[in-house]
Design an enzyme around this catalytic site. Structure first.
Site, PDB file in Angstrom:
ATOM      1  N   PRO A 146       0.773  -1.244   0.000  1.00 14.45           N
ATOM      2  CA  PRO A 146       0.000   0.000   0.000  1.00 14.45           C
ATOM      3  C   PRO A 146       0.801   1.290   0.000  1.00 14.45           C
ATOM      4  O   PRO A 146       0.225   2.367  -0.110  1.00 14.45           O
ATOM      5  CB  PRO A 146      -0.834  -0.117   1.282  1.00 14.45           C
ATOM      6  CG  PRO A 146      -0.043  -1.024   2.168  1.00 14.45           C
ATOM      7  CD  PRO A 146       0.630  -1.994   1.256  1.00 14.45           C
ATOM      8  N   GLY A 194      -3.165   5.753   2.786  1.00 11.86           N
ATOM      9  CA  GLY A 194      -2.961   4.701   3.771  1.00 11.86           C
ATOM     10  C   GLY A 194      -1.526   4.240   3.872  1.00 11.86           C
ATOM     11  O   GLY A 194      -0.852   4.038   2.861  1.00 11.86           O
ATOM     12  N   LYS A 200       4.479   8.715 -16.078  1.00 10.75           N
ATOM     13  CA  LYS A 200       4.641   9.914 -16.897  1.00 10.75           C
ATOM     14  C   LYS A 200       4.524   9.626 -18.396  1.00 10.75           C
ATOM     15  O   LYS A 200       4.835  10.486 -19.220  1.00 10.75           O
ATOM     16  CB  LYS A 200       6.001  10.557 -16.612  1.00 10.75           C
ATOM     17  CG  LYS A 200       6.129  11.069 -15.178  1.00 10.75           C
ATOM     18  CD  LYS A 200       7.479  11.720 -14.932  1.00 10.75           C
ATOM     19  CE  LYS A 200       7.566  12.240 -13.493  1.00 10.75           C
ATOM     20  NZ  LYS A 200       8.890  12.848 -13.214  1.00 10.75           N
ATOM     21  N   MET A 253     -10.441   3.514  -5.829  1.00 11.35           N
ATOM     22  CA  MET A 253     -10.553   4.517  -6.901  1.00 11.35           C
ATOM     23  C   MET A 253     -11.967   5.110  -6.952  1.00 11.35           C
ATOM     24  O   MET A 253     -12.512   5.366  -8.026  1.00 11.35           O
ATOM     25  CB  MET A 253     -10.194   3.891  -8.246  1.00 11.35           C
ATOM     26  CG  MET A 253      -8.795   3.326  -8.294  1.00 11.35           C
ATOM     27  SD  MET A 253      -8.403   2.454  -9.845  1.00 11.35           S
ATOM     28  CE  MET A 253      -9.259   0.892  -9.548  1.00 11.35           C
ATOM     29  N   ASP A 293       5.220   2.222 -11.257  1.00 10.33           N
ATOM     30  CA  ASP A 293       3.997   3.021 -11.210  1.00 10.33           C
ATOM     31  C   ASP A 293       4.138   4.160 -10.206  1.00 10.33           C
ATOM     32  O   ASP A 293       5.020   4.146  -9.334  1.00 10.33           O
ATOM     33  CB  ASP A 293       2.813   2.147 -10.775  1.00 10.33           C
ATOM     34  CG  ASP A 293       2.178   1.410 -11.942  1.00 10.33           C
ATOM     35  OD1 ASP A 293       2.543   1.700 -13.089  1.00 10.33           O
ATOM     36  OD2 ASP A 293       1.331   0.532 -11.688  1.00 10.33           O
ATOM     37  N   GLY A 322       0.307  -1.806  -4.218  1.00  2.00           N
ATOM     38  CA  GLY A 322      -0.705  -2.804  -3.886  1.00  2.00           C
ATOM     39  C   GLY A 322      -0.345  -4.176  -4.403  1.00  2.00           C
ATOM     40  O   GLY A 322       0.768  -4.648  -4.258  1.00  2.00           O
ATOM     41  N   ASP A 323      -1.317  -4.814  -5.039  1.00  2.00           N
ATOM     42  CA  ASP A 323      -1.152  -6.149  -5.578  1.00  2.00           C
ATOM     43  C   ASP A 323      -1.329  -6.105  -7.093  1.00  2.00           C
ATOM     44  O   ASP A 323      -2.188  -5.390  -7.600  1.00  2.00           O
ATOM     45  CB  ASP A 323      -2.179  -7.110  -4.964  1.00  2.00           C
ATOM     46  CG  ASP A 323      -1.910  -8.545  -5.343  1.00  2.00           C
ATOM     47  OD1 ASP A 323      -2.271  -8.935  -6.464  1.00  2.00           O
ATOM     48  OD2 ASP A 323      -1.343  -9.282  -4.527  1.00  2.00           O
ATOM     49  N   THR A 370      -2.501  -6.455  -0.536  1.00  2.00           N
ATOM     50  CA  THR A 370      -3.539  -5.788  -1.300  1.00  2.00           C
ATOM     51  C   THR A 370      -4.109  -4.622  -0.494  1.00  2.00           C
ATOM     52  O   THR A 370      -4.525  -4.779   0.667  1.00  2.00           O
ATOM     53  CB  THR A 370      -4.639  -6.781  -1.725  1.00  2.00           C
ATOM     54  OG1 THR A 370      -5.578  -6.124  -2.559  1.00  2.00           O
ATOM     55  CG2 THR A 370      -5.335  -7.403  -0.542  1.00  2.00           C
TER      56      THR A 370
END
Length: 422
Positions: free
Chosen positions: A173, A362, A218, A333, A196, A250-251, A279
């Site tokens: 996370p 988080g 980007k 999201m 990412d 995340g996952d 996750t």
């Protein structure tokens, strides 16, 4: 015993019979290690712990439900005497001596013919430490060596992962300490890292200087075109002979589009593997102190992407069915479309008083939790300037975590005698 009398070695026990006499806490710690070494483990004891019984039930070890007899060591390569009875342990060691089998004794290291070191593994290196008969000191030294390997104070060979290919790594996370050891090892062994925006950013600063970093957050053009470009980059670099780590937050497979990258690699004949991450829809509420299930409150949780609003022509979510669920809803999201989602849930029958928690950033330094209800969510998202990334938790589990905010909704626990074991 003086250190000079100890000859350290590594035993290859795969498919070889190893006997553990005793079924208590010491055996519970040793049996899994022996199974990991692929030994044929036989436990001899009148009774065994529930954990060992589970291993036996799964076929990973066998159990002789009786007292030890000397013939138990016939055709045996290694034995551990792990009972709480010194006389039994002595009988085991004497039978082992007669058969020239090395024997570990849990009660008396000085009377043993072998010791169990403190063992750890990192980056393909096995660390085993023997500090005479001082197990606590052995553990301390082992942990210091492992930590030095992990943080780069010691360098281990090989410096790079073996061979070209792609590894998809879930970074968790956001907090860099929440990545798995396997994920961090893969990251530090890469030739190219394709990262990412939500991948744990601090870890990128720890990469070796010669690792190429490609920031795909980007990349130009629209979202679909961006994914196609990511696929092209990871395949192209792997086919050029490099080890590529595709680094995500995340996952990989929870709204991470990771399987699209798997398919692209397979179509090109590129070797690809996956190291999952924590996750976020489960880990972020946990860090914020909110359970996603709770006995007597929620028997299921549902993870939903909110990147498209209810009613959108491309939405695959049946929001009327979601509204009828009684468990916890975990929305990812969903900040942008939070008002439409709350309206759809209310229209589908969820009470306006349903507790809601919005956990932003988080696990990161700016983490904050906004407590609301389904009826107040639209107002609170705007008034409190809630921004993504955030996990929205909908359900009574929020009241379990924050009874002071929802005093009339705090549930009473079930009268079940036994809680679920997971």
């Amino acid at each position: 015993m003086d250190d000079a009398y100890v000859y350290p070695t590594g035993l290859l026990l795969a498919d070889r019979r190893v006997v553990v006499v005793g079924g208590g806490h010491v055996a519970q710690r040793r049996v899994p290690q022996l199974i990991a070494a692929r030994a044929r483990v036989v436990v001899v004891a009148p009774e065994i712990s529930p954990a060992i019984e589970g291993l036996v039930g799964a076929g990973e070890a066998s159990w002789e439900r009786r007292a030890f007899v000397a013939s138990d060591l016939d055709d045996t390569w290694y034995v551990i005497a792990a009972t709480d009875d010194p006389d039994v342990n002595r009988q085991v060691s004497e039978a082992a001596e007669q058969r020239r089998i090395f024997c570990v004794r849990s009660d008396d290291a000085g009377a043993a013919t072998a010791w169990t070191p403190a063992v750890g593994r990192e980056s393909g290196v096995t660390v085993a430490v023997l500090a005479q008969a001082d197990p606590r000191r052995s553990v301390r030294v082992r942990d210091q060596v492992l930590e030095a390997l992990r943080n780069g104070e010691f360098t281990s060979v090989p410096q790079r992962s073996t061979g070209p290919g792609v590894t998809l790594v879930g970074g968790g996370p956001g907090d860099p300490t929440l990545i798995s050891l396997a994920g961090r090892n893969a990251l530090m062994g890469a030739d190219v890292v394709v990262a990412d925006r939500l991948a744990p950013r601090e870890l990128l600063g720890e990469l070796p200087a010669d690792v190429e970093l490609i920031d795909v957050a980007k990349l130009p053009r629209g979202r679909s075109a961006q994914q196609e470009e990511i696929n092209r980059i990871i395949v192209e670099r792997a086919m050029s002979g490099q080890r590529v780590v595709r680094f995500k937050g995340g996952d990989n497979f929870v709204f991470g589009r990771g399987y699209e990258e798997i398919l692209a690699c397979r179509a090109a004949g590129v070797e690809v593997s996956v190291i999952p991450g924590l996750t976020s829809p489960v880990a972020v509420p946990a860090i914020a102190g909110i359970p996603v299930t709770h006995r007597g409150v929620a028997h299921e949780f549902t993870v939903i992407s909110g990147h498209l609003p209810p009613g959108h022509e491309r939405s695959l979510t049946d929001w009327s069915a979601v509204a009828r669920l009684r468990g916890t809803l975990l929305l990812m999201m969903a900040v942008e479309h939070g008002s439409q989602i709350s309206a759809a849930l209310l229209e589908g029958g969820r009470p306006a008083s349903t507790p809601v928690a919005v956990v932003s950033d988080g696990t990161m330094p700016g983490e904050r939790t906004v407590l609301s209800t389904l009826g107040e969510l639209t107002h609170d998202l705007s008034a409190l300037d809630v921004r993504p990334p955030a996990i929205i938790v909908v359900g009574e589990v929020v009241a379990v975590a924050h009874p002071e905010r929802y005093p009339d909704l705090t549930p009473e626990a079930e009268d079940d005698a036994v809680a679920l074991d997971g």
